[in-house]
Enzyme design. Structure first.
Site, mmCIF file in Angstrom:
data_model
loop_
_atom_site.group_PDB
_atom_site.id
_atom_site.type_symbol
_atom_site.label_atom_id
_atom_site.label_comp_id
_atom_site.label_asym_id
_atom_site.label_seq_id
_atom_site.Cartn_x
_atom_site.Cartn_y
_atom_site.Cartn_z
ATOM 1 N N ARG A 44 97.540 52.544 46.828
ATOM 2 C CA ARG A 44 96.251 51.859 46.719
ATOM 3 C C ARG A 44 96.225 51.202 45.346
ATOM 4 O O ARG A 44 96.340 51.869 44.324
ATOM 5 C CB ARG A 44 95.106 52.850 46.886
ATOM 6 C CG ARG A 44 93.702 52.233 46.826
ATOM 7 C CD ARG A 44 93.097 52.468 45.463
ATOM 8 N NE ARG A 44 91.667 52.173 45.404
ATOM 9 C CZ ARG A 44 90.959 52.116 44.286
ATOM 10 N NH1 ARG A 44 91.541 52.366 43.114
ATOM 11 N NH2 ARG A 44 89.683 51.852 44.302
ATOM 12 N N ASP B 138 94.503 49.474 42.382
ATOM 13 C CA ASP B 138 93.167 49.489 41.807
ATOM 14 C C ASP B 138 92.743 48.108 41.301
ATOM 15 O O ASP B 138 93.499 47.439 40.587
ATOM 16 C CB ASP B 138 93.138 50.495 40.649
ATOM 17 C CG ASP B 138 91.802 50.564 39.954
ATOM 18 O OD1 ASP B 138 90.854 51.083 40.563
ATOM 19 O OD2 ASP B 138 91.704 50.086 38.807
ATOM 20 N N ALA B 139 91.531 47.696 41.652
ATOM 21 C CA ALA B 139 90.850 46.533 41.075
ATOM 22 C C ALA B 139 91.770 45.334 40.859
ATOM 23 O O ALA B 139 91.887 44.824 39.742
ATOM 24 C CB ALA B 139 90.173 46.931 39.766
ATOM 25 N N GLU C 174 92.097 47.536 46.355
ATOM 26 C CA GLU C 174 90.703 47.474 45.953
ATOM 27 C C GLU C 174 90.518 46.085 45.374
ATOM 28 O O GLU C 174 91.189 45.714 44.408
ATOM 29 C CB GLU C 174 90.347 48.518 44.900
ATOM 30 C CG GLU C 174 88.860 48.428 44.525
ATOM 31 C CD GLU C 174 88.509 49.111 43.220
ATOM 32 O OE1 GLU C 174 87.306 49.359 43.004
ATOM 33 O OE2 GLU C 174 89.417 49.381 42.405
ATOM 34 N N ASP D 249 83.983 48.368 49.910
ATOM 35 C CA ASP D 249 82.816 48.797 49.136
ATOM 36 C C ASP D 249 81.509 48.434 49.836
ATOM 37 O O ASP D 249 80.501 49.139 49.693
ATOM 38 C CB ASP D 249 82.827 48.153 47.750
ATOM 39 C CG ASP D 249 83.832 48.789 46.805
ATOM 40 O OD1 ASP D 249 84.355 49.868 47.148
ATOM 41 O OD2 ASP D 249 84.102 48.218 45.740
ATOM 42 N N ASP D 250 81.523 47.325 50.589
ATOM 43 C CA ASP D 250 80.295 46.897 51.254
ATOM 44 C C ASP D 250 79.767 47.980 52.192
ATOM 45 O O ASP D 250 78.551 48.169 52.315
ATOM 46 C CB ASP D 250 80.543 45.613 52.045
ATOM 47 C CG ASP D 250 80.728 44.395 51.151
ATOM 48 O OD1 ASP D 250 80.644 44.543 49.910
ATOM 49 O OD2 ASP D 250 80.960 43.294 51.684
ATOM 50 N N HIS E 210 80.080 51.294 51.957
ATOM 51 C CA HIS E 210 79.384 52.320 51.161
ATOM 52 C C HIS E 210 78.069 51.804 50.611
ATOM 53 O O HIS E 210 77.037 52.472 50.687
ATOM 54 C CB HIS E 210 80.244 52.792 49.992
ATOM 55 C CG HIS E 210 79.426 53.446 48.916
ATOM 56 N ND1 HIS E 210 78.868 52.733 47.868
ATOM 57 C CD2 HIS E 210 79.014 54.728 48.749
ATOM 58 C CE1 HIS E 210 78.151 53.556 47.110
ATOM 59 N NE2 HIS E 210 78.233 54.757 47.616
ATOM 60 N N HIS F 59 85.410 58.222 44.225
ATOM 61 C CA HIS F 59 85.342 58.511 42.792
ATOM 62 C C HIS F 59 84.469 57.503 42.050
ATOM 63 O O HIS F 59 83.760 57.866 41.104
ATOM 64 C CB HIS F 59 86.753 58.519 42.191
ATOM 65 C CG HIS F 59 87.345 57.147 42.053
ATOM 66 N ND1 HIS F 59 88.054 56.522 43.053
ATOM 67 C CD2 HIS F 59 87.300 56.257 41.028
ATOM 68 C CE1 HIS F 59 88.419 55.325 42.654
ATOM 69 N NE2 HIS F 59 87.986 55.131 41.423
ATOM 70 N N GLY G 3 81.370 58.816 40.261
ATOM 71 C CA GLY G 3 81.700 58.887 38.843
ATOM 72 C C GLY G 3 81.040 57.817 38.002
ATOM 73 O O GLY G 3 80.865 58.009 36.788
ATOM 74 N N ASN G 4 80.680 56.693 38.613
ATOM 75 C CA ASN G 4 80.013 55.645 37.853
ATOM 76 C C ASN G 4 78.512 55.864 37.724
ATOM 77 O O ASN G 4 77.820 55.050 37.108
ATOM 78 C CB ASN G 4 80.286 54.272 38.489
ATOM 79 C CG ASN G 4 81.683 53.770 38.177
ATOM 80 O OD1 ASN G 4 82.277 54.139 37.171
ATOM 81 N ND2 ASN G 4 82.223 52.936 39.051
#
Length: 570
Positions: free
Chosen positions: A248, A250-251, A281, A301-302, A304, A372, A376-377
Site C-alpha cells: 500500500r 502512502d499518499a 492512497e 477515503d470517501d 469512511h 490509522h 490518529g489524526n
C-alpha cells in the site's frame, strides 16, 4: 551504477552510496581501519571489504558518520551502525504459498509496535484467521527515530525497525501468515522522510526538489534515476526477500508523478513471478491509475468520510466535504466508488478533486469505517465505538462487510475496542518540543480546542503513556462485536466472494436523509442489494420481498427502520 545497499558475495561485501554533493566518502567498518570509497561516476562511490552478514558499518562524509540510507538493519537506532544482512539465510517453511486472489481479501490494518513487535503480531494471526480476516496490512515497519512511532516518520526505508524485531523475525511473521492461508500487505512511504536520522540532504541534496512543496518539505525527486531506483528497489526487496503479498503506497498525491507510479507498477509486476497486489492512497481520486495491470485498488477515503458524518454528525475539517446531503453522497460512493469525481472540494479551497470512476469494478476500492489516519489524526484519537450509536455502527458494519468494495478494518474494530489510537513519537529535546507544540497548533479552531488550555489536554506525542494508551484492548461488548464480524465475514466468503469479480454498481439512491438503497450486478449476473438507514426514523422503502441474506436492526413492515441494514443476493 544505480543500485543501493550492500551486496554480499564470495569476495566479501560491496558497499555503495550516492553522494553527488561530495568529493570523498570513506567506509567505516567496526573493528577495521576506515577505507576510502572509489568514485564510480554520476555521484556514486563504491568499496569492497572482506566481511559478511553481521558486520557493522557506516559512511564517513567530512565530519559526519552516517548510516547507509539503504541499510537492511540497524543497531543503535537510525543514527547508529548499519548491519550487513544475508537475505537468503532464512529457511522458508511455506515456500509453496501461491497467494490469494484480490477479491478474497478482508484486510486488518495493524501496528506492529503496539502489538509487541513482529512476534506479537504473529501470535495474533490464528485469532484473525478464525475471525475470517484473510490478510493483514502492516503499517510502516521501517526504521525511525527512537523506539516508538505511529508509523509515518521513517527514515531508513529498507531497514525493519529495531524495536519491532529482526529482518528474519519479520520473515517468520510472513511465513506464519502464509501457513494460516493469510496474505501480508505492507504500507510503504515514498513521499517523505521523518525528521530524525535522515542525512540524505547533507550529501545528496538532489534527492529532493526544494521548489516543490509538500506537507513535509521538498518533494522527493523521483524523476531522477538514482532516486527512482531507491524506491523501486525498496518495493522489490519487500516483495522478493520478504515475500510480502502486496504493498500500500502512502499518499502518492504528494509524490505527484504518475509516470513514476505507472513505471513502478509495471516493473514490480514484471520482476516478481507470482501475483502481487498494489494499492494506492491517493487524495486525488485518480481513476486512471486503477486499471488492469497497474494498481489493483485505492483506499476509498470517501466511504469512511461520508459514513463518519452520518454516524457522528461531525462536519469540521475534511468532513465539510461530505456534510451536505450525506445520503446522496453515500449513494454515489456505493454506485461509483468515488464521491468526488471532479467536483470542487470545500476542504481544498474549492479546487476540483477526482475523476469519473463509475466505470470501475467495485473491487477497485478499499473501504473502511476507520483506519490509522481517521483515528490518529483526531486530537484525542477516539474510535467510532465512543463516537457513534452502537446500533448504527453495527448497521454500518454490515454495509462495510457485505458490499462489493474490498473491506479493511483497523486493529481492535472486531472486538469493539474503545481505547484510542493516538499520534505518538519518541523524539527528544528541541524536536520533541516542536512536535508537541505543532500537534497542538494543528487543532486550533477545531471544536473543543479553541483555547490554549483546551489544546494542552492533547496528549504529548512523546510521552510513553501516549503510546501505551494506544494499545487495542477488547471493549465491554467484545464478544458481541466478535460474533457479528465472524458471521459477516463467513457470509462474505461463502456468498459474496465467489461472485465478486468485476462486480459493478448499477443503481443507488437516497431514500431518506440518512438512508440509501444500492444494487450491484455480480459476476454471475445476480444482483446484490443493500439498504441501510442510519437515521432515527423509519423511512418508506420499496425493498425486495425475498428473505434477506442478512439483516441488522429492528423489523418494521412499514419500511426500513432506524439503525438497520438489509442485504439480499438473488
Amino acid at each position: 551504477m544505480t543500485g543501493w545497499g550492500p551486496v554480499t558475495g564470495a569476495d566479501g561485501t560491496r558497499f555503495r552510496l550516492w553522494a553527488p554533493d561530495r568529493d570523498a566518502v570513506s567506509l567505516e567498518i567496526d573493528g577495521r581501519e576506515p577505507q576510502a570509497m572509489v568514485p564510480a561516476g554520476d555521484g556514486w562511490f563504491t568499496a569492497t571489504a572482506p566481511v559478511g552478514a553481521g558486520a557493522r558499518y557506516r559512511f564517513r562524509i567530512g565530519d559526519m558518520a552516517v548510516p547507509d540510507p539503504a541499510s537492511r538493519a540497524q543497531t543503535g537506532g537510525v543514527n547508529g551502525w548499519s548491519l550487513v544482512v544475508d537475505p537468503d539465510a532464512y529457511r522458508w517453511r511455506h515456500g509453496d504459498w501461491a497467494g490469494r486472489p484480490w477479491e478474497a481479501m478482508v484486510i486488518e490494518e495493524v501496528h506492529a509496535g503496539l502489538l509487541g513487535g513482529f512476534e506479537g503480531v504473529a501470535r495474533r494471526l490464528p485469532m484473525l484467521a478464525e475471525l475470517g480476516v484473510t490478510a493483514i496490512e502492516l503499517m510502516p515497519v521501517n526504521a525511525f527515530g527512537g523506539t516508538r512511532n505511529w508509523g509515518y516518520d521513517g527514515v531508513l526505508p529498507y531497514a525493519p525497525a529495531e524495536s519491532y524485531g529482526t529482518p528474519d523475525e519479520l520473515r517468520a511473521l510472513v511465513d506464519d501468515a502464509h501457513g494460516l492461508g493469510m496474505s501480508v500487505f505492507l504500507d510503504v512511504v515514498y513521499n517523505h522522510f521523518g525528521p530524525d536520522g535522515n542525512y540524505l540532504g547533507a550529501y545528496a541534496s538532489g534527492f529532493f526538489h526544494p521548489e516543490v512543496e509538500t506537507p513535509w518539505g521538498g518533494a522527493v525527486a523521483v524523476d531522477k534515476e538514482p532516486v527512482r531506483r531507491f524506491f523501486i528497489d525498496n518495493a522489490l526487496m519487500w516483495l522478493r526477500e520478504f515475500r510480502i503479498d502486496g504493498l500500500r503506497f502512502d499518499a502518492v498525491h504528494a509524490i505527484n508523478d504518475n509516470g513514476f507510479l505507472d513505471a513502478m507498477a509495471a516493473e514490480l509486476r514484471a520482476a516478481v513471478d507470482r501475483p502481487v497486489h498494489l494499492v494506492l492512497e491517493n487524495e486525488s481520486n485518480d481513476a486512471d491509475r486503477l486499471v488492469p495491470g497497474v494498481y489493483d485498488a485505492q483506499w476509498n477515503d470517501d466511504f469512511h468520510n461520508v459514513l463518519h458524518v452520518l454516524l457522528t454528525g461531525e462536519d469540521h475539517a475534511y468532513y465539510r466535504d461530505f456534510a451536505e446531503r450525506p445520503a446522496e453522497r453515500l449513494a454515489r460512493c456505493l454506485r461509483d466508488g468515488f464521491i468526488y469525481q471532479g467536483e470542487g472540494s470545500p476542504n481544498h479551497d474549492g479546487k476540483p478533486r477526482g475523476k469519473p470512476s463509475g466505470h470501475l469494478p467495485a473491487t477497485r476500492f478499499v473501504s473502511f469505517l476507520q483506519n490509522h489516519d481517521q483515528i490518529g489524526n483526531r486530537a484525542l484519537g477516539e474510535r467510532l465505538t465512543v463516537l457513534a450509536d452502537p446500533a448504527k455502527l453495527a448497521a454500518a458494519t454490515v454495509l462495510w462487510a457485505l458490499s462489493p468494495q474490498i473491506p479493511l478494518l483497523f486493529m481492535g474494530d472486531a472486538t469493539g475496542s474503545e481505547t484510542p489510537y493516538l499520534f505518538f513519537t519518541d523524539f527528544h529535546d528541541e524536536l520533541a518540543d516542536a512536535v508537541r507544540e505543532g500537534r497542538r497548533r494543528e487543532f486550533k479552531g477545531h471544536p473543543g480546542f479553541d483555547s490554549e488550555k483546551d489544546r494542552e489536554s492533547i496528549p504529548d506525542p512523546n510521552a510513553l503513556s501516549t503510546f501505551d494508551a494506544s494499545r487495542p484492548k477488547d471493549g465491554p461488548d467484545a464478544e458481541s462485536w466478535r460474533d457479528l464480524y465472524r458471521r459477516l465475514l463467513a457470509l462474505r466468503a461463502e456468498r459474496i466472494v465467489p461472485v465478486l469479480e468485476n462486480a459493478q454498481g448499477v443503481s443507488a439512491e437516497a431514500i431518506g436523509a440518512a438512508a440509501v438503497i444500492a444494487r450491484w450486478r455480480m459476476k454471475d449476473d445476480s444482483f446484490l442489494t443493500i439498504a441501510i438507514n442510519l437515521g432515527d426514523e423509519t423511512v418508506p422503502a420499496d425493498l425486495p420481498t425475498d428473505a434477506p441474506l442478512f439483516a441488522a436492526g429492528p423489523a418494521d413492515a412499514a419500511g426500513l427502520p432506524p439503525a438497520s441494514c438489509r442485504v439480499w443476493l438473488a
